[in-house]
Design a protein around this motif. Sequence first.
Motif, short mmCIF file in Angstrom:
data_model
loop_
_atom_site.label_atom_id
_atom_site.label_comp_id
_atom_site.label_asym_id
_atom_site.label_seq_id
_atom_site.Cartn_x
_atom_site.Cartn_y
_atom_site.Cartn_z
N THR A 42 16.16 -46.61 27.42
CA THR A 42 15.39 -47.26 28.47
C THR A 42 14.99 -46.26 29.54
OG1 THR A 42 16.51 -49.35 28.05
CG2 THR A 42 15.39 -49.13 30.17
N ALA A 43 15.88 -45.35 29.88
CA ALA A 43 15.57 -44.32 30.88
C ALA A 43 14.37 -43.49 30.42
CB ALA A 43 16.79 -43.44 31.12
N VAL A 44 14.35 -43.09 29.17
CA VAL A 44 13.25 -42.29 28.64
C VAL A 44 11.96 -43.11 28.61
CG1 VAL A 44 12.39 -41.09 26.59
CG2 VAL A 44 14.75 -40.75 27.35
N ARG A 45 12.04 -44.38 28.28
CA ARG A 45 10.85 -45.24 28.28
C ARG A 45 10.27 -45.40 29.68
NH1 ARG A 45 13.24 -49.35 23.87
NH2 ARG A 45 12.61 -48.14 22.06
N MET A 46 11.12 -45.43 30.69
CA MET A 46 10.63 -45.49 32.07
C MET A 46 9.77 -44.27 32.36
SD MET A 46 13.91 -46.67 34.23
CE MET A 46 14.82 -48.13 33.80
N LEU A 47 10.27 -43.11 31.97
CA LEU A 47 9.51 -41.88 32.20
C LEU A 47 8.20 -41.89 31.42
CD1 LEU A 47 12.27 -39.14 32.13
CD2 LEU A 47 11.09 -40.11 34.11
N ASP A 48 8.25 -42.35 30.20
CA ASP A 48 7.05 -42.41 29.37
C ASP A 48 5.99 -43.28 30.03
OD1 ASP A 48 5.60 -41.83 26.94
OD2 ASP A 48 5.97 -43.92 26.38
N GLN A 49 6.40 -44.39 30.60
CA GLN A 49 5.47 -45.29 31.26
C GLN A 49 4.86 -44.65 32.51
OE1 GLN A 49 6.83 -49.26 31.62
NE2 GLN A 49 5.33 -49.80 33.16
N LEU A 50 5.60 -43.79 33.16
CA LEU A 50 5.17 -43.17 34.41
C LEU A 50 4.20 -42.01 34.23
CD1 LEU A 50 5.54 -42.85 37.49
CD2 LEU A 50 7.55 -41.45 36.96
N VAL A 51 4.22 -41.34 33.10
CA VAL A 51 3.48 -40.10 32.89
C VAL A 51 1.99 -40.23 33.22
CG1 VAL A 51 2.73 -38.46 31.12
CG2 VAL A 51 5.12 -39.13 31.27
N GLU A 52 1.32 -41.23 32.68
CA GLU A 52 -0.13 -41.36 32.89
C GLU A 52 -0.45 -41.69 34.34
OE1 GLU A 52 -2.40 -43.54 30.02
OE2 GLU A 52 -1.08 -42.86 28.41
N ASP A 53 0.35 -42.55 34.97
CA ASP A 53 0.12 -42.88 36.37
C ASP A 53 0.23 -41.63 37.25
OD1 ASP A 53 -0.41 -45.57 36.04
OD2 ASP A 53 1.64 -46.20 36.48
N ALA A 54 1.24 -40.83 37.00
CA ALA A 54 1.44 -39.61 37.80
C ALA A 54 0.25 -38.65 37.61
CB ALA A 54 2.75 -38.93 37.40
N ALA A 55 -0.24 -38.53 36.39
CA ALA A 55 -1.38 -37.65 36.12
C ALA A 55 -2.63 -38.14 36.86
CB ALA A 55 -1.63 -37.57 34.63
N ARG A 56 -2.85 -39.45 36.86
CA ARG A 56 -4.02 -40.00 37.56
C ARG A 56 -3.95 -39.74 39.07
NH1 ARG A 56 -3.93 -43.88 33.44
NH2 ARG A 56 -2.47 -45.26 34.50
N LEU A 57 -2.76 -39.70 39.61
CA LEU A 57 -2.57 -39.44 41.04
C LEU A 57 -2.53 -37.95 41.36
CD1 LEU A 57 0.16 -42.11 41.82
CD2 LEU A 57 -2.20 -42.10 42.68
N HIS A 58 -2.58 -37.11 40.34
CA HIS A 58 -2.45 -35.67 40.51
C HIS A 58 -1.14 -35.33 41.21
CE1 HIS A 58 -6.52 -35.09 39.11
NE2 HIS A 58 -6.88 -36.09 39.91
N ARG A 59 -0.09 -36.03 40.80
CA ARG A 59 1.24 -35.84 41.37
C ARG A 59 2.24 -35.69 40.23
NH1 ARG A 59 -1.07 -35.15 45.31
NH2 ARG A 59 -0.68 -35.88 47.40
N THR A 60 3.24 -34.87 40.45
CA THR A 60 4.29 -34.70 39.47
C THR A 60 5.63 -34.89 40.18
OG1 THR A 60 2.93 -33.07 38.34
CG2 THR A 60 5.24 -33.15 37.73
N PRO A 61 6.32 -35.99 39.89
CA PRO A 61 7.63 -36.14 40.50
C PRO A 61 8.63 -35.20 39.84
CG PRO A 61 7.27 -37.90 38.93
CD PRO A 61 5.99 -37.10 38.99
N ASN A 62 9.63 -34.81 40.57
CA ASN A 62 10.75 -34.10 39.97
C ASN A 62 11.70 -35.17 39.45
OD1 ASN A 62 9.96 -31.40 40.57
ND2 ASN A 62 10.46 -31.84 42.69
N VAL A 63 12.15 -35.00 38.23
CA VAL A 63 13.04 -35.99 37.63
C VAL A 63 14.19 -35.26 36.94
CG1 VAL A 63 13.24 -37.91 36.01
CG2 VAL A 63 11.05 -37.49 37.15
N ALA A 64 15.40 -35.69 37.28
CA ALA A 64 16.59 -35.20 36.57
C ALA A 64 17.15 -36.40 35.82
CB ALA A 64 17.62 -34.66 37.56
N ILE A 65 17.40 -36.21 34.54
CA ILE A 65 17.94 -37.29 33.72
C ILE A 65 19.26 -36.84 33.13
CG2 ILE A 65 16.58 -36.60 31.71
CD1 ILE A 65 16.39 -39.62 31.01
#
Length: 108
Positions: A42-65
Amino acid sequence: MTEEHPLSAEQLTERLADPRLHEWRHEDGALRRTVLAPDFTTAVRMLDQLVEDAARLHRTPNVAISGRTLDFSVAPPAGGSGSGTFSEEDVELCRRIEYAVGTRTGVE
């Protein structure tokens, strides 16, 4: 590159008062939140869902898993005239992270 919409310290505090962002904290020059997912998948799926939104915003969050724990950090982009200043886009990224987290059940 998209136009930045910088926020004053007061505006940032107001944005973080949004009930959807109550888990976020402004600490060490970044907006931070820790999420405990039900499991690693589920943690990995959360990140997968976030990837396109972050790219559209031209932002990259730092994520430690680590296992099922996700530590998110959103910092203002380095360089430019607003260096070190949070923007509406940074807060929107936090909202998108919340959306990705919220679409998964059992998340703390």
